[in-house]
Design a protein around this motif. Sequence first.
Motif, short mmCIF file in Angstrom:
data_model
loop_
_atom_site.label_atom_id
_atom_site.label_comp_id
_atom_site.label_asym_id
_atom_site.label_seq_id
_atom_site.Cartn_x
_atom_site.Cartn_y
_atom_site.Cartn_z
N MET A 92 -24.83 -21.79 62.14
CA MET A 92 -24.42 -22.54 63.32
C MET A 92 -23.52 -23.70 62.51
SD MET A 92 -27.62 -23.41 65.72
CE MET A 92 -26.80 -24.27 66.99
N ARG A 93 -22.47 -24.27 63.06
CA ARG A 93 -21.38 -25.03 62.67
C ARG A 93 -21.19 -26.29 63.42
NH1 ARG A 93 -16.10 -22.15 62.50
NH2 ARG A 93 -17.41 -21.15 60.95
N PHE A 94 -21.27 -27.42 62.72
CA PHE A 94 -21.23 -28.58 63.63
C PHE A 94 -20.18 -29.58 63.03
CE2 PHE A 94 -25.54 -26.97 63.31
CZ PHE A 94 -25.85 -27.20 64.56
N LYS A 95 -19.59 -30.34 63.94
CA LYS A 95 -18.82 -31.43 63.34
C LYS A 95 -19.33 -32.92 63.69
CE LYS A 95 -16.37 -31.67 67.90
NZ LYS A 95 -17.35 -30.85 68.72
N ARG A 96 -18.75 -33.83 63.02
CA ARG A 96 -19.54 -35.13 63.03
C ARG A 96 -19.57 -35.68 64.12
NH1 ARG A 96 -16.38 -40.62 60.20
NH2 ARG A 96 -18.07 -41.80 60.50
N GLY A 97 -20.66 -36.08 64.30
CA GLY A 97 -21.35 -36.92 65.69
C GLY A 97 -22.15 -35.89 66.40
N ASP A 98 -22.03 -34.56 66.15
CA ASP A 98 -23.11 -33.55 66.79
C ASP A 98 -24.42 -33.58 66.42
OD1 ASP A 98 -20.72 -32.32 67.99
OD2 ASP A 98 -20.80 -30.47 66.48
N THR A 99 -25.36 -33.56 67.46
CA THR A 99 -26.70 -33.58 67.44
C THR A 99 -27.31 -32.10 67.85
OG1 THR A 99 -26.85 -36.11 67.33
CG2 THR A 99 -28.98 -34.88 68.00
N LEU A 100 -28.30 -31.64 66.90
CA LEU A 100 -29.03 -30.56 67.65
C LEU A 100 -30.29 -30.85 67.77
CD1 LEU A 100 -29.09 -27.37 67.89
CD2 LEU A 100 -29.80 -27.16 65.38
N VAL A 101 -30.83 -30.52 68.97
CA VAL A 101 -32.26 -31.02 69.53
C VAL A 101 -33.19 -29.97 69.50
CG1 VAL A 101 -33.74 -32.09 71.23
CG2 VAL A 101 -31.21 -32.93 70.70
N PHE A 102 -34.39 -29.77 69.04
CA PHE A 102 -35.07 -28.53 68.59
C PHE A 102 -36.67 -29.08 68.51
CE2 PHE A 102 -33.58 -29.43 64.54
CZ PHE A 102 -34.53 -29.21 63.66
N ASP A 103 -37.46 -28.07 69.06
CA ASP A 103 -38.91 -28.19 68.62
C ASP A 103 -38.96 -28.12 67.06
OD1 ASP A 103 -41.62 -27.29 68.23
OD2 ASP A 103 -41.87 -26.62 70.15
N SER A 104 -39.83 -29.03 66.50
CA SER A 104 -40.02 -29.11 65.19
C SER A 104 -40.64 -27.82 64.53
CB SER A 104 -40.85 -30.39 64.89
OG SER A 104 -40.24 -31.54 65.30
N ASN A 105 -41.11 -27.04 65.40
CA ASN A 105 -41.81 -25.92 64.82
C ASN A 105 -40.65 -24.67 64.66
OD1 ASN A 105 -44.48 -26.17 64.62
ND2 ASN A 105 -44.60 -26.29 66.64
N LEU A 106 -39.48 -24.89 65.05
CA LEU A 106 -38.29 -23.81 64.87
C LEU A 106 -38.05 -23.74 63.45
CD1 LEU A 106 -36.18 -22.39 66.48
CD2 LEU A 106 -34.44 -24.38 65.91
N ILE A 107 -38.14 -22.44 63.02
CA ILE A 107 -37.75 -22.23 61.62
C ILE A 107 -36.34 -22.37 61.20
CG2 ILE A 107 -37.79 -20.53 59.50
CD1 ILE A 107 -40.33 -19.53 61.02
#
Length: 176
Positions: free
Chosen positions: A105-120
């Motif tokens: 995955m690629r992100f730009k400044r200000g992007d936030t990824l939200v995920f279950d902390s169990n995700l590898i």
Amino acid sequence: RSPFIKSRIYRKLMLDEKMSYICRKIFPSGYQLHLTRAVTSSRTSQAFSKQMHRDIPYIHTPTKYPLSISFLTFLSSYENNQLRIWPGSHANEFYEWKGNKGIDMRFKRGDTLVFDSNLIHRTLDTTTRVDYVLHMFSSPIIKPVVDYSSDSTLKEISSETYLRNEILEIIGLKYK
């Protein structure tokens, strides 16, 4: 770790309304800060998180209801992929994900990824400087990785008055 202790910017980011809204939906009985860290990765100093990992491996619970949720916010842009995740690995038994293919995955400044902390997941190598911050919130039934309740730590946190009461609440003191 814990950049909010000294930084108003990180305090404001940690109390972001969108993050709070998501946490209230996932943890309707309350939530607390489990861990936060600011990370810089560069060509000469790669982040430790480039190893495949779960954010809290010792409480791995394959369930559709997470005990902890992570918010990974990118503070700089980078033209290449920055993160590899293994979809579905949060809901599998500890080693069952091994046949799954990771997605870059690629992100730009200000992007936030939200995920279950169990995700590898893992950060990828970079050729320039990349900055990001991780906020992890958990159900109050989970003991946080970082304990902010010592007198000296509370004194240091309280020395910065900006959003002091909100910070003291989110670090989980009311659940002690």
